[in-house]
Every structure is written in structure tokens, then in C-alpha cells.
Design a protein around this motif. Structure first.
Motif, PDB file in Angstrom:
ATOM      1  N   ILE A  92       1.386  -8.804 -24.241  1.00  0.00           N
ATOM      2  CA  ILE A  92       1.075  -8.655 -22.820  1.00  0.00           C
ATOM      3  C   ILE A  92      -0.266  -7.935 -22.780  1.00  0.00           C
ATOM      4  N   ALA A  93      -1.327  -8.682 -22.474  1.00  0.00           N
ATOM      5  CA  ALA A  93      -2.680  -8.127 -22.532  1.00  0.00           C
ATOM      6  C   ALA A  93      -2.988  -7.244 -21.331  1.00  0.00           C
ATOM      7  N   SER A  94      -2.443  -7.593 -20.172  1.00  0.00           N
ATOM      8  CA  SER A  94      -2.656  -6.793 -18.963  1.00  0.00           C
ATOM      9  C   SER A  94      -1.379  -6.855 -18.135  1.00  0.00           C
ATOM     10  N   TYR A  95      -1.290  -6.037 -17.105  1.00  0.00           N
ATOM     11  CA  TYR A  95      -0.070  -5.979 -16.290  1.00  0.00           C
ATOM     12  C   TYR A  95       0.377  -7.369 -15.869  1.00  0.00           C
ATOM     13  N   VAL A  96       1.678  -7.621 -15.998  1.00  0.00           N
ATOM     14  CA  VAL A  96       2.262  -8.902 -15.611  1.00  0.00           C
ATOM     15  C   VAL A  96       3.583  -8.625 -14.916  1.00  0.00           C
ATOM     16  N   GLY A  97       3.948  -9.491 -13.997  1.00  0.00           N
ATOM     17  CA  GLY A  97       5.215  -9.348 -13.298  1.00  0.00           C
ATOM     18  C   GLY A  97       6.258 -10.293 -13.855  1.00  0.00           C
ATOM     19  N   LEU A  98       7.510  -9.854 -13.817  1.00  0.00           N
ATOM     20  CA  LEU A  98       8.649 -10.723 -14.099  1.00  0.00           C
ATOM     21  C   LEU A  98       9.391 -10.897 -12.778  1.00  0.00           C
ATOM     22  N   ALA A  99       9.204 -12.051 -12.159  1.00  0.00           N
ATOM     23  CA  ALA A  99       9.827 -12.323 -10.867  1.00  0.00           C
ATOM     24  C   ALA A  99      11.289 -12.698 -11.065  1.00  0.00           C
ATOM     25  N   GLY A 100      12.052 -12.565  -9.989  1.00  0.00           N
ATOM     26  CA  GLY A 100      13.431 -13.029  -9.996  1.00  0.00           C
ATOM     27  C   GLY A 100      14.475 -11.935 -10.106  1.00  0.00           C
ATOM     28  N   LEU A 101      14.099 -10.655  -9.848  1.00  0.00           N
ATOM     29  CA  LEU A 101      15.117  -9.609  -9.870  1.00  0.00           C
ATOM     30  C   LEU A 101      16.272 -10.024  -8.957  1.00  0.00           C
ATOM     31  N   PRO A 102      17.504  -9.732  -9.337  1.00  0.00           N
ATOM     32  CA  PRO A 102      18.655 -10.240  -8.587  1.00  0.00           C
ATOM     33  C   PRO A 102      18.819  -9.639  -7.188  1.00  0.00           C
ATOM     34  N   PHE A 103      18.249  -8.457  -6.924  1.00  0.00           N
ATOM     35  CA  PHE A 103      18.331  -7.828  -5.616  1.00  0.00           C
ATOM     36  C   PHE A 103      16.975  -7.209  -5.286  1.00  0.00           C
ATOM     37  N   THR A 104      16.624  -7.199  -4.009  1.00  0.00           N
ATOM     38  CA  THR A 104      15.362  -6.616  -3.567  1.00  0.00           C
ATOM     39  C   THR A 104      15.399  -5.105  -3.750  1.00  0.00           C
ATOM     40  N   VAL A 105      14.325  -4.561  -4.276  1.00  0.00           N
ATOM     41  CA  VAL A 105      14.209  -3.130  -4.553  1.00  0.00           C
ATOM     42  C   VAL A 105      13.965  -2.366  -3.255  1.00  0.00           C
ATOM     43  N   ALA A 106      14.808  -1.356  -2.971  1.00  0.00           N
ATOM     44  CA  ALA A 106      14.588  -0.474  -1.824  1.00  0.00           C
ATOM     45  C   ALA A 106      13.852   0.781  -2.269  1.00  0.00           C
ATOM     46  N   LYS A 107      14.189   1.292  -3.416  1.00  0.00           N
ATOM     47  CA  LYS A 107      13.547   2.476  -3.983  1.00  0.00           C
ATOM     48  C   LYS A 107      13.185   2.133  -5.411  1.00  0.00           C
ATOM     49  N   SER A 108      11.919   2.195  -5.719  1.00  0.00           N
ATOM     50  CA  SER A 108      11.404   1.749  -7.004  1.00  0.00           C
ATOM     51  C   SER A 108      12.018   2.489  -8.187  1.00  0.00           C
ATOM     52  N   ILE A 121       1.670 -13.290 -20.262  1.00  0.00           N
ATOM     53  CA  ILE A 121       2.376 -13.038 -21.507  1.00  0.00           C
ATOM     54  C   ILE A 121       2.013 -14.199 -22.428  1.00  0.00           C
ATOM     55  N   ALA A 122       1.437 -13.892 -23.570  1.00  0.00           N
ATOM     56  CA  ALA A 122       1.019 -14.933 -24.498  1.00  0.00           C
ATOM     57  C   ALA A 122       1.930 -14.925 -25.716  1.00  0.00           C
ATOM     58  N   THR A 133      10.954  -7.846  -5.550  1.00  0.00           N
ATOM     59  CA  THR A 133      11.848  -8.603  -6.435  1.00  0.00           C
ATOM     60  C   THR A 133      11.163  -8.883  -7.770  1.00  0.00           C
ATOM     61  N   VAL A 134      10.196  -8.016  -8.121  1.00  0.00           N
ATOM     62  CA  VAL A 134       9.412  -8.219  -9.340  1.00  0.00           C
ATOM     63  C   VAL A 134       9.483  -6.964 -10.211  1.00  0.00           C
ATOM     64  N   LEU A 135       9.599  -7.173 -11.512  1.00  0.00           N
ATOM     65  CA  LEU A 135       9.536  -6.094 -12.494  1.00  0.00           C
ATOM     66  C   LEU A 135       8.170  -6.188 -13.159  1.00  0.00           C
ATOM     67  N   TYR A 136       7.336  -5.168 -12.986  1.00  0.00           N
ATOM     68  CA  TYR A 136       5.980  -5.181 -13.527  1.00  0.00           C
ATOM     69  C   TYR A 136       5.956  -4.511 -14.897  1.00  0.00           C
ATOM     70  N   LEU A 137       5.331  -5.175 -15.872  1.00  0.00           N
ATOM     71  CA  LEU A 137       5.216  -4.656 -17.229  1.00  0.00           C
ATOM     72  C   LEU A 137       3.766  -4.340 -17.542  1.00  0.00           C
ATOM     73  N   GLY A 138       3.543  -3.165 -18.134  1.00  0.00           N
ATOM     74  CA  GLY A 138       2.209  -2.800 -18.578  1.00  0.00           C
ATOM     75  C   GLY A 138       1.895  -3.457 -19.909  1.00  0.00           C
ATOM     76  N   PRO A 139       0.657  -3.343 -20.381  1.00  0.00           N
ATOM     77  CA  PRO A 139       0.253  -3.965 -21.641  1.00  0.00           C
ATOM     78  C   PRO A 139       1.105  -3.498 -22.824  1.00  0.00           C
ATOM     79  N   GLY A 140       1.343  -4.415 -23.766  1.00  0.00           N
ATOM     80  CA  GLY A 140       2.099  -4.083 -24.972  1.00  0.00           C
ATOM     81  C   GLY A 140       2.236  -5.284 -25.877  1.00  0.00           C
ATOM     82  N   GLY A 141       2.819  -5.066 -27.041  1.00  0.00           N
ATOM     83  CA  GLY A 141       2.988  -6.136 -28.011  1.00  0.00           C
ATOM     84  C   GLY A 141       1.762  -6.287 -28.888  1.00  0.00           C
ATOM     85  N   SER A 142       1.834  -7.275 -29.754  1.00  0.00           N
ATOM     86  CA  SER A 142       0.753  -7.522 -30.692  1.00  0.00           C
ATOM     87  C   SER A 142       0.654  -9.017 -30.956  1.00  0.00           C
TER      88      SER A 142
END
Length: 158
Positions: A95-111, A62-63, A134-143
Motif C-alpha cells: 500500500i504505497a499511499s492511503y487507500v480505502g476499503l469500502a463495504g463496511l457492514p454498518f455506517t460508522v457513527a463514531k470513528s 493496493i498493488a 462505510t470505508v476503512l482507510y489504511l495508511g501506507p505499508g507492506g513491501s
């Protein structure tokens, strides 16, 4: 009403008058489904709200200028809804390419999947997102010349 730790319900003025249910809150066993579906559980055993701090991770990036991250969550039973915002001091968040946001408060059982949006001067430049582990992945976006914030919300199962 008992104030012992083994009682099913506890009302205490020491906890600002909070009512505590040690085994969860049991709802009616009556089937209320419009389609005749069978309930497999009627006890609410977890409720929680709080904050989490997203942290960029993974191969993407993320720039932007002076980027700040913030997040909130609500958990009801086995469903967690998380909200996040990413802001930049200047209108250059991307966000030029897929990036993760780590630190979700609970581990994901079902995406869970969703879409994030941007606050842009001239256009909508959002992208897709997906919760996993425990990561939220974001696709490209923004300007690089018009985006000063990105926000999103996703619900997932724990």
C-alpha cells in the motif's frame, strides 16, 4: 411461553429451538460500576455476525499479484468489530499511499482507529487504519518484495 409474533419471548422448534426476545435482552438495573458511573442503558438489542467483502477505493492503491480480499464482522449492540485480510499470490503486496476499503457492514457513527499488520518474510511493515462512513482507510505499508498478506481489526460505534 407464547409463539405469537407479539409476545416478548418466543421459543420455537421451527427455528432449531432458538429463543427470540422481541424487545432485546434486559440486564439487571443494579449499578455494578467500580467507579460509581451511572448506566444509561441495560438492554442488548442487537447481535449479529457475518462476512463483508472489502473493495479498494479512493485515491490510493493496493498493488500486488492476484489480490484477494475477505472480511468478517461481529456486532453487539452499537459496537461493530470488523476483521479483514488482503492476500497476494506472490510476496509483492504493498500500500504505497492511503487507500480505502469500502463495504463496511454498518455506517460508522463514531470513528474507530487501529493498526494493521503484515505477514512478511523479513520485517513488520504494518500501518495505521481508521473507520469512517462505510470505508476503512489504511495508511501506507507492506513491501513490494516481501509481503504476501495484510490483516487488521478495528472496532467502531454505529
Amino acid at each position: 411461553i407464547s409463539t405469537t409474533s407479539t409476545s416478548a419471548m418466543n421459543i420455537s422448534t421451527g427455528d432449531a429451538g432458538l429463543v427470540k426476545f422481541n424487545g432485546g435482552i434486559a440486564f439487571s438495573q443494579t449499578n455494578t460500576s467500580a467507579t460509581g458511573a451511572t448506566a444509561t442503558g441495560t438492554t442488548l438489542s442487537h447481535f449479529e455476525t457475518g462476512t463483508w467483502t472489502p473493495a479498494a477505493t479512493g485515491g490510493g492503491s493496493i498493488a500486488g499479484t492476484s489480490i484477494a480480499y475477505a472480511g468478517q464482522y461481529t456486532r453487539i449492540g452499537n459496537l461493530v468489530t470488523v476483521w479483514f485480510t488482503i492476500t497476494a499470490a506472490a510476496q509483492d503486496l504493498v500500500i504505497a499511499s492511503y487507500v480505502g476499503l469500502a463495504g463496511l457492514p454498518f455506517t460508522v457513527a463514531k470513528s474507530g482507529t487501529g493498526w494493521y499488520s503484515t505477514e512478511d518474510v523479513d520485517a513488520e511493515r504494518g500501518g495505521e487504519m481508521k473507520a469512517s462512513s462505510t470505508v476503512l482507510y489504511l495508511g501506507p505499508g507492506g513491501s513490494g518484495s516481501a509481503t504476501n498478506s495484510i490483516a487488521g481489526c478495528v472496532t467502531y460505534r454505529v
